[in-house]
Write an enzyme that holds these catalytic residues in place. Structure first.
Site, mmCIF file in Angstrom:
data_model
loop_
_atom_site.group_PDB
_atom_site.id
_atom_site.type_symbol
_atom_site.label_atom_id
_atom_site.label_comp_id
_atom_site.label_asym_id
_atom_site.label_seq_id
_atom_site.Cartn_x
_atom_site.Cartn_y
_atom_site.Cartn_z
ATOM 1 N N CYS A 1 -6.548 25.373 41.937
ATOM 2 C CA CYS A 1 -7.988 25.128 41.908
ATOM 3 C C CYS A 1 -8.259 23.630 42.080
ATOM 4 C CB CYS A 1 -8.537 25.618 40.573
ATOM 5 S SG CYS A 1 -10.302 25.403 40.381
ATOM 6 N N HIS B 1 -11.660 28.044 48.589
ATOM 7 C CA HIS B 1 -12.280 29.056 49.442
ATOM 8 C C HIS B 1 -12.420 28.638 50.907
ATOM 9 C CE1 HIS B 1 -13.175 30.649 45.543
ATOM 10 N NE2 HIS B 1 -13.917 31.645 46.011
ATOM 11 N N CYS C 1 -11.479 22.704 48.540
ATOM 12 C CA CYS C 1 -11.861 23.838 47.701
ATOM 13 C C CYS C 1 -11.057 25.039 48.165
ATOM 14 C CB CYS C 1 -13.361 24.116 47.830
ATOM 15 S SG CYS C 1 -13.897 25.600 46.963
ATOM 16 N N ASP D 1 -5.731 29.459 39.001
ATOM 17 C CA ASP D 1 -7.011 29.190 39.670
ATOM 18 C C ASP D 1 -8.133 29.754 38.817
ATOM 19 O OD1 ASP D 1 -8.661 28.343 41.951
ATOM 20 O OD2 ASP D 1 -9.041 30.480 42.195
ATOM 21 N N SER D 2 -9.343 29.304 39.117
ATOM 22 C CA SER D 2 -10.507 29.826 38.409
ATOM 23 C C SER D 2 -10.770 31.296 38.767
ATOM 24 C CB SER D 2 -11.730 28.987 38.756
ATOM 25 O OG SER D 2 -11.945 28.985 40.157
ATOM 26 N N GLU E 1 -17.077 34.617 49.198
ATOM 27 C CA GLU E 1 -16.800 35.790 48.350
ATOM 28 C C GLU E 1 -17.611 37.001 48.807
ATOM 29 O OE1 GLU E 1 -16.451 35.186 44.170
ATOM 30 O OE2 GLU E 1 -14.997 33.560 44.463
#
Ligand code: DGL
Length: 287
Positions: free
Chosen positions: A72, A186, A184, A10-11, A149
């Protein structure tokens, strides 16, 4: 038979939602690579993301993985063919499993996809959904990643932002859109908030969850691998750490590699996984 070694790329920290979903279903040794020094990917070009992703693939292959999961969404949407061409192990991305799951639940054959700017611009989800006979509108929601985040997962600001994004998406959605795809890494963290805002007739599909099911199926169909968590076997001398909380300790080990601060990753990882992680190492891939 032995436990599979699954590389997860993942990023940054977001792919931990995919790791969590897989670990809940599948005993394995998980080797996670988060390219935290170069995130976000969601604002970058396809060429750049492909270059980073291939570097990550090389790194994970050097850890003797059997299978590579591109957790990702942005990397999958922009670079899956390039990653597959470069890899020597089977590669699973998150787009096709998410699209297939959406197709499975949508009665009206119409979907809304929310994702990063780059994922939306690639139209990877629209195209994948079309293959399954679904019409889709894709909506970029770039504020969600920083809000998640920041830990504002149940926060009035995030709720307000979500109402605006979903309102805009609904206004241009195909008639009767009855599924929202979380495209996504997140977004699973704000699932409860999104659920509150959306009308009941709209189902939410989480590509992390869908991908975990696909990976589990692939592994369980391969006779080389053990998928029974009740077995006493754990690779001798296997290094790693364990997540508990429903996960049988000895049958899942975890290693984490990140390209930026180990401490920052640990802090965020706790939020994504709901528990602390150790065995996090810094790596420098250059470029
Ligand atoms: N992991 C990315 C994704 O799923 C989100 C974070 C980023 O933009 O790097 O699209």
């Amino acid at each position: 038979v032995r436990l599979p070694r699954i590389g997860v790329f993942d990023s940054g920290v977001g792919g931990l939602t995919v790791l969590k979903a897989m670990a809940e279903q599948l005993p394995a040794h998980y080797i996670y690579f988060g390219d935290t020094a170069r995130l976000p990917y969601g604002t970058k070009s396809a060429d750049t993301v492909a270059r980073y992703a291939i570097g990550a693939t090389r790194f994970l292959e050097a850890q003797n993985i059997d299978l590579l999961v591109i957790a990702c969404n942005t990397a999958t949407a922009l670079a899956l063919p390039a990653i597959k061409a470069a890899a020597h192990v089977p590669v699973v991305g998150v787009v096709e499993p998410g699209a297939a799951a959406a197709a499975h639940v949508s009665k009206n054959r119409a979907a809304i996809v929310i994702a990063t700017d780059a994922t939306v611009s690639s139209h990877a989800y629209r195209d994948a959904l079309q293959q399954h006979g679904l019409e889709a509108v894709e909506k970029a929601c770039p504020l969600f990643v920083p809000l998640v985040e920041e830990g504002w997962i149940d926060h009035p600001v995030t709720e307000q932002v979500a109402k605006i994004y979903l309102g805009e998406a609904t206004a241009v959605a195909p008639d009767g859109a009855d599924v929202l795809v979380l495209a996504c890494t997140h977004y699973p963290l704000i699932y409860p908030l999104l659920r509150r805002i959306l009308p009941d007739r709209v189902q939410i599909v989480d590509s992390a969850e869908s991908t975990a099911r696909v990976v589990k199926k692939m592994i369980s169909e391969d006779p080389v691998f053990s998928t029974r968590s009740g077995e006493p076997e754990v690779a001798a001398g296997q290094q790693g750490t364990t997540l508990d909380g429903g996960l049988k300790a000895a049958h899942r080990t975890f290693r984490f590699y990140v390209t930026d601060s180990v401490d920052k990753f640990k802090r965020l990882a706790t939020r994504f996984l709901g528990r602390q992680v150790d065995k996090v190492e810094h790596v420098d891939l250059g470029g």
